[in-house]
Design a protein around this motif. Structure first.
Motif, PDB file in Angstrom:
ATOM      1  N   UNK A 151      35.118 -54.337  21.337  1.00  0.00           N
ATOM      2  CA  UNK A 151      35.109 -55.190  22.530  1.00  0.00           C
ATOM      3  C   UNK A 151      34.726 -56.634  22.222  1.00  0.00           C
ATOM      4  N   UNK A 152      34.233 -56.896  21.007  1.00  0.00           N
ATOM      5  CA  UNK A 152      33.797 -58.250  20.654  1.00  0.00           C
ATOM      6  C   UNK A 152      34.637 -58.775  19.484  1.00  0.00           C
ATOM      7  N   UNK A 153      35.678 -59.565  19.755  1.00  0.00           N
ATOM      8  CA  UNK A 153      36.590 -60.013  18.692  1.00  0.00           C
ATOM      9  C   UNK A 153      35.894 -60.710  17.532  1.00  0.00           C
ATOM     10  N   UNK A 154      34.859 -61.482  17.817  1.00  0.00           N
ATOM     11  CA  UNK A 154      34.142 -62.200  16.756  1.00  0.00           C
ATOM     12  C   UNK A 154      33.488 -61.213  15.791  1.00  0.00           C
ATOM     13  N   UNK A 155      32.797 -60.228  16.345  1.00  0.00           N
ATOM     14  CA  UNK A 155      32.134 -59.226  15.500  1.00  0.00           C
ATOM     15  C   UNK A 155      33.153 -58.392  14.742  1.00  0.00           C
ATOM     16  N   UNK A 156      34.243 -58.032  15.408  1.00  0.00           N
ATOM     17  CA  UNK A 156      35.278 -57.222  14.771  1.00  0.00           C
ATOM     18  C   UNK A 156      35.861 -57.961  13.561  1.00  0.00           C
ATOM     19  N   UNK A 157      36.141 -59.232  13.718  1.00  0.00           N
ATOM     20  CA  UNK A 157      36.708 -60.025  12.616  1.00  0.00           C
ATOM     21  C   UNK A 157      35.723 -60.104  11.449  1.00  0.00           C
ATOM     22  N   UNK A 158      34.453 -60.358  11.752  1.00  0.00           N
ATOM     23  CA  UNK A 158      33.452 -60.511  10.692  1.00  0.00           C
ATOM     24  C   UNK A 158      33.216 -59.211   9.940  1.00  0.00           C
ATOM     25  N   UNK A 159      33.120 -58.105  10.679  1.00  0.00           N
ATOM     26  CA  UNK A 159      32.831 -56.834  10.018  1.00  0.00           C
ATOM     27  C   UNK A 159      34.043 -56.349   9.236  1.00  0.00           C
ATOM     28  N   UNK A 160      35.259 -56.620   9.732  1.00  0.00           N
ATOM     29  CA  UNK A 160      36.465 -56.311   8.967  1.00  0.00           C
ATOM     30  C   UNK A 160      36.454 -57.063   7.631  1.00  0.00           C
ATOM     31  N   UNK A 161      36.184 -58.346   7.674  1.00  0.00           N
ATOM     32  CA  UNK A 161      36.183 -59.157   6.464  1.00  0.00           C
ATOM     33  C   UNK A 161      35.130 -58.668   5.477  1.00  0.00           C
ATOM     34  N   UNK A 162      33.950 -58.343   5.983  1.00  0.00           N
ATOM     35  CA  UNK A 162      32.860 -57.902   5.115  1.00  0.00           C
ATOM     36  C   UNK A 162      33.200 -56.572   4.436  1.00  0.00           C
ATOM     37  N   UNK A 163      33.623 -55.603   5.224  1.00  0.00           N
ATOM     38  CA  UNK A 163      33.900 -54.271   4.681  1.00  0.00           C
ATOM     39  C   UNK A 163      35.047 -54.333   3.671  1.00  0.00           C
ATOM     40  N   UNK A 164      36.103 -55.053   3.994  1.00  0.00           N
ATOM     41  CA  UNK A 164      37.273 -55.076   3.119  1.00  0.00           C
ATOM     42  C   UNK A 164      37.032 -55.899   1.854  1.00  0.00           C
ATOM     43  N   UNK A 165      36.110 -56.822   1.914  1.00  0.00           N
ATOM     44  CA  UNK A 165      35.742 -57.581   0.722  1.00  0.00           C
ATOM     45  C   UNK A 165      34.867 -56.731  -0.195  1.00  0.00           C
ATOM     46  N   UNK A 166      33.853 -56.077   0.367  1.00  0.00           N
ATOM     47  CA  UNK A 166      32.901 -55.305  -0.442  1.00  0.00           C
ATOM     48  C   UNK A 166      33.559 -54.081  -1.076  1.00  0.00           C
ATOM     49  N   UNK A 167      34.482 -53.435  -0.353  1.00  0.00           N
ATOM     50  CA  UNK A 167      35.041 -52.153  -0.810  1.00  0.00           C
ATOM     51  C   UNK A 167      36.393 -52.274  -1.508  1.00  0.00           C
ATOM     52  N   UNK A 168      36.920 -53.482  -1.657  1.00  0.00           N
ATOM     53  CA  UNK A 168      38.297 -53.633  -2.141  1.00  0.00           C
ATOM     54  C   UNK A 168      38.485 -53.139  -3.569  1.00  0.00           C
ATOM     55  N   UNK A 169      37.486 -53.289  -4.448  1.00  0.00           N
ATOM     56  CA  UNK A 169      37.665 -52.904  -5.845  1.00  0.00           C
ATOM     57  C   UNK A 169      37.811 -51.395  -6.010  1.00  0.00           C
ATOM     58  N   UNK A 170      37.050 -50.631  -5.248  1.00  0.00           N
ATOM     59  CA  UNK A 170      37.114 -49.171  -5.367  1.00  0.00           C
ATOM     60  C   UNK A 170      38.208 -48.575  -4.491  1.00  0.00           C
TER      61      UNK A 170
END
Length: 501
Positions: free
Chosen positions: A321-340
């Motif tokens: 429901x919060x586009x700002x939070x959704x964008x930030x958490x998407x970026x964080x998760x996909x950056x941290x987990x991309x190598x594995x």
């Protein structure tokens, strides 16, 4: 509340006569109780608590009568705490005085007459159990030892969502399946052959125990009339079924002499408990028995599935429901987990913004808005008022966490408020106590939070999400319902779209 009468007019007449006589003969107390609304004869303030959401009803009453409030609930007195200052005074400064649990009929049945850590009364037994929980069952080291198990089940969780790619799914159901799998694996060390039967028992138990305050809890002197309650008999039957399953598992496990040896870092929870049964490594005055072990296992399964599924669902809906939070958490998760290419336990430890989102969601939607009620062991004073021995003590943590004096725009989902004002939710900050605090705070916070974070991270790494039925984010129905905890009245339905294979 459930009223189980076969001859209603006779019982009502007996009931009224009994309490009228009792009211006349009852001696007056000289204690100065906290303020509260006027009471009616016999029922006290019960008529004011008939709404579907007791945490909101109690907050409305506290807004009128004060954050320390007295209510009369049938024969019982209840003290309601609704702000952070008073929560600290009552739960911390007078923690020993309120260290006992208020054990209702349903809880007594489900916990083998108050065994297990949640409803055990304060004393040596509880001290031993909490030591086992915090040092061996649910410590940070132990939770990390479960990461491989969590990750295995998370792979299954992700595959099940991928199989629904582009199709609506009920998030709560998928989350519950993952949680049942992880708790059974971490308790028993492998896939339990009776798992499906146990899950059915847990689900049925949850439905039957959704309204925990019953007539015999509010009017203990009338408990004889409720002895043959259909609901209570059904709960006893379910507990008997679970008891037979767990007893067979314990007996079978005890045939393996390896349990008598010193514990290993990767041992499952059942092995830990059996080691304490046989060796008593903590040196306590007594050893735990099979009944204690079964009560602990049942409460672990209940707590690790129902409440964590609620927490995960609320967090997901707030993020979406919060586009700002959704964008930030998407970026964080996909950056941290991309190598594995997948989510791992140690990666989740690096997801700071996701953790802020979960923290903020539990502030707005605590799984247990009134925490687990306590019972006062002795009189004590708060702001010139007496909290009397024997009274129930209910902390309205939802009201505490929605206090506008502490939380600007309290209804707003704002994870970044914890960047501006750091605060943990492990019971050290009395403004934020979704899992309780002090001697009776939840010992399984880390286990539950870790599972919720792993599910959220996996969902946000592998998928983009669309709301089912063509709704927009702001159109999601956020209506609450109150059962075993505070849940979404209308389960969240989402459509997954695969992003990272």
């Amino acid at each position: 509340m459930e009223f189980s009468f076969s001859s209603l007019p006779l019982y009502i007449a007996s009931f009224l006569l009994f309490f009228l006589v009792k009211q006349i003969l009852k001696p007056k107390s000289g204690k100065k109780l906290p303020p509260g609304p006027r009471t009616l004869p016999i029922i006290g303030n019960l008529h004011q608590l008939m709404g579907p959401l007791p945490h909101r009803t109690l907050k409305n009453l506290s807004d009128k009568h004060g954050p320390l409030m007295h209510l009369k609930l049938g024969e019982r007195s209840a003290i309601i705490v609704s702000d952070a200052r008073l929560a600290k005074i009552v739960l911390h400064n007078n923690g020993l005085a309120v260290a006992d649990r208020s054990v209702n009929t349903v809880a007594s049945i489900m916990t083998y007459n108050s065994l297990g850590v949640t409803f055990a009364q304060y004393g040596d037994y509880l001290t031993k159990l909490r030591q086992i929980y915090t040092l061996e069952l649910l410590s940070q080291k132990k939770v990390r030892s479960f990461y491989n198990c969590f990750e295995d089940e998370l792979d299954t969780f992700v595959k099940s969502i991928k199989s629904s790619n582009g199709q609506p799914m009920v998030l709560y159901e998928v989350a519950s399946t993952y949680l049942y799998a992880t708790i059974c694996r971490t308790i028993f060390g492998s896939v339990c052959k009776e798992r499906e039967k146990m899950i059915k028992i847990v689900k049925r138990t949850s439905l039957l125990s959704g309204t925990p305050l019953r007539l015999e809890d509010l009017f203990p002197s009338m408990s004889v009339f409720c002895r043959f309650s259909k609901t209570l008999n059904q709960l006893r039957g379910l507990l008997d079924e679970m008891d037979h399953i767990l007893e067979d598992i314990i007996v079978d496990r005890e045939k393996n002499t390896e349990i008598l040896k010193e514990g290993k870092d990767d041992e499952d929870m059942l092995s830990v408990l059996l080691r304490h049964k046989w060796h008593n490594p903590s040196g306590a005055k007594f050893r735990i028995a099979n009944a204690d072990i079964k009560a602990i296992i049942f409460e672990l399964i209940l707590a690790a599935t129902l409440s964590v599924a609620d927490v995960t669902e609320w967090a997901m809906v707030e993020i979406i429901r919060d586009p700002k939070s959704l964008k930030k958490v998407h970026e964080e998760v996909r950056q941290v987990c991309k190598d594995k290419g997948k989510v791992t336990g140690y990666d989740v430890e690096k997801l700071d913004y996701l953790r802020l989102c979960l923290k903020e969601s539990t502030r707005i939607h605590p799984a247990a808005p009134l925490l687990v009620p306590r019972e006062c062991r002795e009189d004590f004073q708060v702001d010139g008022f007496t909290v009397p021995k024997g009274a129930w003590v209910l902390t309205n943590c939802w009201a505490v966490q929605m206090d506008p004096e502490v939380w600007p725009e309290p209804e707003k989902f704002d994870p970044e408020r914890y960047i501006r004002k750091p605060m943990d939710f492990y019971g050290n900050s009395f403004e934020l106590i979704p899992f309780g605090t002090g001697r009776r705070g939840c010992p399984g916070i880390l286990y539950g939070v870790t599972n919720a974070e792993m599910m959220l991270a996996a969902m946000l790494y592998h998928f983009d999400w669309e709301i089912a039925d063509g709704k927009k984010a702001e159109e999601i129905d956020m209506t609450e319902d109150f059962g075993a905890g505070c849940i979404m009245k209308y389960p969240l339905k989402l459509i997954p779209h695969i992003v990272n294979e």
